[in-house]
Write an enzyme that holds these catalytic residues in place. Structure first.
Site, PDB file in Angstrom:
ATOM      1  N   ASP A  61     -27.194  13.411  22.545  1.00  0.00           N
ATOM      2  CA  ASP A  61     -26.404  12.236  22.919  1.00  0.00           C
ATOM      3  C   ASP A  61     -26.427  11.913  24.408  1.00  0.00           C
ATOM      4  O   ASP A  61     -26.862  10.842  24.831  1.00  0.00           O
ATOM      5  CB  ASP A  61     -24.966  12.379  22.425  1.00  0.00           C
TER       6      ASP A  61
ATOM      7  N   GLU B 286     -15.054  10.436  21.664  1.00  0.00           N
ATOM      8  CA  GLU B 286     -16.159   9.472  21.625  1.00  0.00           C
ATOM      9  C   GLU B 286     -15.767   8.118  21.065  1.00  0.00           C
ATOM     10  O   GLU B 286     -16.138   7.069  21.608  1.00  0.00           O
ATOM     11  CB  GLU B 286     -17.325  10.057  20.814  1.00  0.00           C
TER      12      GLU B 286
ATOM     13  N   GLU C 236     -16.494  16.220  11.749  1.00  0.00           N
ATOM     14  CA  GLU C 236     -17.609  16.530  12.640  1.00  0.00           C
ATOM     15  C   GLU C 236     -18.929  16.006  12.081  1.00  0.00           C
ATOM     16  O   GLU C 236     -19.796  15.587  12.844  1.00  0.00           O
ATOM     17  CB  GLU C 236     -17.675  18.041  12.872  1.00  0.00           C
TER      18      GLU C 236
ATOM     19  N   GLU D  35     -21.902  22.731  29.935  1.00  0.00           N
ATOM     20  CA  GLU D  35     -20.438  22.592  29.907  1.00  0.00           C
ATOM     21  C   GLU D  35     -19.834  22.818  31.286  1.00  0.00           C
ATOM     22  O   GLU D  35     -18.920  22.096  31.703  1.00  0.00           O
ATOM     23  CB  GLU D  35     -19.834  23.564  28.893  1.00  0.00           C
TER      24      GLU D  35
END
Length: 598
Positions: free
Chosen positions: A324, A447, A428, A179
Site C-alpha cells: 500500500d 484507512e 481485516e 514501523e
C-alpha cells in the site's frame, strides 16, 4: 488514467501496513473473476435502465423524498457537525489520558486491563508485538502532533518535554524498520518542524529553551536503522534491526515491498533538515531497486522479495498489506521533494494498477456492470490469485483523490463504507465472492477515515460527514472499554482483544476530528501541508526541494507535476453533481447487495 494536475493543500493518508499479514495468512487459491450477485443485480439493472432514461435529468434522481439514500445522506446540520467534533475530541482524550495514567512510559495501553504494554521479551518471535514496540514510549511519541491538531499547546509542550527527558533509543529491542520509521521517526520530525517553523498554522507553539532535541533524537534513531541497508546485494533493506547491535544474525532475507519502499518521505526530510544525504540516498536506492524488479509484462510489483537475490517470493500484486504505502510514497515524495523520477514511477504504477487490478464497469457513476473493484493478481500475468481484499486497501481512495482521480475514489470508498455499515468495523480481510470476512479482526485502523476525510475535502459533500458519524458511533458502541478503545477480535460477535495500537490516537482520532472541524488551523492556513503514511503533519516547503549535495543518481527530464498546493475543493466534481450524492443511489444499492447488507 490521465493524471490531473491537482494538488493538495492538506493531504492525509494513513497507517500503513503490517507486513506480517502476508506471512501469517498466506495467499488464496487461483480463482476466476466474477461476483456471485447477478440474480440480485438484475432488478437493479432494470432500475438503472429507468434512471438512465434520456428524458430524465441526472438531478431528477434526487428530487423529493422518494430515495432512501437521499433522505439519509443529503444534509448534515451544523449542530450535528459540532456534536461529532466534540465526540471525536472526547474519544481521543479518553484514550490518551488513560494511556498517560496507566501505561506511560510503556509503548501501548491495554485498555481492558488498564495497564501498559511493552515488547514481548519472553517470546522474541512474537513479531506482531515486537515489530512495533521498542520500549520507547511509542504512543506518546506517535501522538505529539495530534495534540496540536486538537489545539492543546499546553499538553503538546508537556509531551515534548517528557519525550526529551525520558526517551532513549539505546535499547536492546529488535524492531521493524518500517514501523520505527513511520511511527517514531516521522513523528519526531513533524513535532520538531512544528516547534521551529514560524509559518506553522497552530500559533505560538515554540517551546522555551528548545534546542533541536527532537531532531537529534530522530537522527539518532535513523542512524540505528541504517544497518538494515548494509550487506544486501540489492540495496533493499533487511526488515528488522536491533537498536543496539544492528541486523540480528538470524535475520531473514525477505521483506515486503511497502516495508522496504516506504522510507523515503521521513528519511528524505531528515536528510534535508540536517544536510546529510545518507538517509535519503539509502531510501531512494531501495525504491529504485524495487522498481527495477517490476514485471516487464504488466509493470506490476510483487509483495514479498528476497533482498539478496532480488527474486519475488510473493508474486501477489495488490493495493493492501505489503504494498500500500509504496504507491503512496511515490506520489508524496514527488510532492515534497520535486524529484521528477518519483512522479514518473507513480504515473507508470497507477497506469498498471488501472490496467491489471481494476475490475468492474468502466465508469464509476455510469453504465451497467459490476461495481469497480481492485483485486489481487499475479504480478507477471495479471490473473486473479484470490477473492479477498484487505482493510488496508481502504487507503487507496485517498491516494486517488490526491492524484486527481476523484470519480474512481468515490466508487472504491463506497464499497468499503458498505462493509463498515454491515459489520460496524472493517474486517481485516473480506471475501467479495463469498460476501463474508476471511480474517475477522479490526485493530482500530484509520484507512477508511483517511479516505473519507480526503473525499470530503475534495467534494464538501455531506455524505462523507455521515460516513464519519457512522464510524464514530460504531467505535463508541463496539470498541470502547474501561480505559480506552480495544481491538475487535471478531467483527461479527464484537469480542475484543486487549490492545489499543498507537495509530488509533495518531491517525483514526485525528482524521475524525479534522473531518468535523471545518475551522481547524490546518484548513485555514495559507501554507500547505501533507500527512505521512502515519498521519504526521509535514509542510510542503521549498527548503525540502533544495539539497545541500549533488545528485548521485541524475535522472532524465520528463513529465512534471508542479508541486504547488491548493486546498481541495468541490471544483473537482462536475457542477451538476456538486449537491447530489457522490455516487448514484442505484449504484450504492448495488454495492450494498454486493457486500451482503440486504
Amino acid at each position: 488514467m490521465q493524471w490531473r494536475s491537482i494538488v493538495v493543500g492538506l493531504v492525509v493518508l494513513r497507517l500503513s501496513l503490517s507486513c506480517v499479514l502476508w506471512l501469517a495468512f498466506g495467499l488464496g487459491p487461483n480463482v476466476s473473476w466474477g461476483f456471485n450477485f447477478h440474480l440480485n443485480f438484475n432488478l437493479h439493472k432494470l432500475d438503472l435502465a429507468l434512471e438512465e432514461s434520456p428524458h430524465r435529468s441526472y438531478l431528477s434522481l434526487f428530487d423529493g423524498n422518494k430515495d432512501e439514500y437521499v433522505r439519509r445522506y443529503s444534509s448534515f446540520p451544523d449542530a450535528l457537525k459540532a456534536k461529532m467534533k466534540d465526540m471525536a475530541r472526547e474519544m481521543f482524550y479518553f484514550g490518551y489520558d488513560n494511556y498517560m495514567k496507566y501505561a506511560f512510559p510503556d509503548d501501548e495501553l491495554n485498555p481492558i486491563d488498564c495497564e501498559g504494554r511493552g515488547p514481548d521479551i519472553l517470546n522474541p518471535s512474537n513479531i506482531n508485538i515486537n515489530d512495533v514496540l521498542g520500549n520507547y514510549s511509542l504512543t506518546l511519541i506517535d501522538t505529539l502532533d495530534t495534540l496540536l491538531v486538537l489545539g492543546n499547546v499546553t499538553e503538546f509542550h508537556r509531551a515534548v518535554r517528557l519525550v526529551i527527558d525520558t526517551v532513549s533509543f539505546d535499547k536492546d529491542s529488535t524492531v521493524q524498520v518500517f514501523e520505527a520509521n513511520i511511527r517514531i521517526l516521522g513523528s519526531l520530525i513533524s513535532a520538531h518542524i512544528l516547534l521551529t517553523d514560524p509559518k506553522h498554522p497552530f500559533g505560538k507553539v515554540g517551546l522555551e529553551g528548545y534546542d533541536n532535541e527532537l531532531l537529534h533524537l530522530a537522527h539518532d534513531l535513523a542512524v540505528r536503522l541504517l544497518p538494515a541497508f548494509e550487506n544486501t546485494s540489492t540495496g533493499i533493506p533487511y526488515p528488522r534491526v536491533n537498536l543496539k547491535t544492528g541486523v540480528p544474525p538470524d535475520s531473514i532475507n525477505e521483506t515486503c515491498t511497502a516495508g522496504a519502499g516506504s522510507l523515503l518521505v521521513e528519511f528524505g526530510i531528515l536528510s534535508r533538515l540536517i544536510g546529510d544525504s545518507t538517509f535519503e540516498w539509502v531510501a531512494r536506492r531501495a525504491v529504485r531497486a524495487l522498481w527495477n524488479l517490476r514485471s516487464n509484462e504488466t509493470g506490476l510489483l510483487g509483495n514479498v522479495v528476497n533482498i539478496q537475490t532480488g527474486q519475488w517470493v510473493g508474486k501477489q500484486s495488490g493495493l493492501g498489506a505489503g504494498m500500500d504505502s509504496f504507491y503512496e510514497y511515490l506520489l508524496k515524495s514527488y510532492i515534497l521533494f520535486g524529484e521528477k523520477e518519483d512522479f514518473r514511477m507513480f504515473q507508470a504504477a497507477y497506469e498498471s494498477i488501472q490496467n491489471h487490478l481494476r475490475r468492474g464497469r468502466e465508469s464509476c457513476n455510469e453504465g451497467e456492470g459490476d461495481p469497480p473493484l481492485y483485486v489481487n493478481v499475479n504480478m507477471f500475468n495479471g490473473q486473479i490469485m484470490n477473492t479477498w481484499i484487505d482493510s488496508l486497501q481502504a487507503f487507496f481512495p485517498g491516494l486517488q483523490v490526491l492524484s486527481g482521480d476523484v470519480e474512481n475514489a468515490i466508487c472504491l470508498h463506497a464499497f468499503y463504507y458498505a462493509i463498515w455499515r454491515r459489520f460496524g468495523a472493517l474486517p481485516e480481510r473480506f471475501n467479495w465472492q463469498l460476501q463474508a470476512p476471511d480474517v475477522l479482526f479490526y485493530p482500530l485502523r484509520p484507512e477508511l477515515v483517511e479516505s473519507t476525510y480526503l473525499l470530503y475535502q475534495a467534494t464538501k459533500n455531506p455524505f462523507y460527514l455521515h460516513v464519519g458519524m457512522d464510524i464514530l458511533q460504531s467505535l463508541e458502541k463496539n470498541a470502547k472499554v474501561r480505559c480506552g478503545y480495544a481491538t475487535l477480535h471478531h467483527v461479527v460477535d464484537k469480542s475484543k482483544e486487549d490492545r489499543m495500537e498507537s495509530f488509533f490516537l495518531s491517525e483514526t482520532c485525528k482524521y475524525l476530528y479534522l473531518l468535523f472541524d471545518e475551522d481547524n488551523p490546518l484548513h485555514k492556513s495559507e501554507n500547505k501541508y501533507i500527512f505521512t503514511t502515519e498521519g504526521h503533519v509535514v509542510p510542503i516547503d521549498r527548503r525540502f526541494r533544495e539539497k545541500q549535495w549533488n545528485d548521485m543518481f541524475p535522472c532524465e527530464e520528463g513529465a512534471e507535476f508542479d508541486g504547488k498546493a491548493s486546498n481541495l475543493s468541490s471544483c473537482l466534481i462536475p457542477v451538476e453533481r456538486r449537491y447530489a450524492l457522490p455516487l448514484k443511489s442505484v449504484y450504492m444499492r448495488q454495492i450494498d447487495h454486493m457486500v451482503g447488507l440486504f
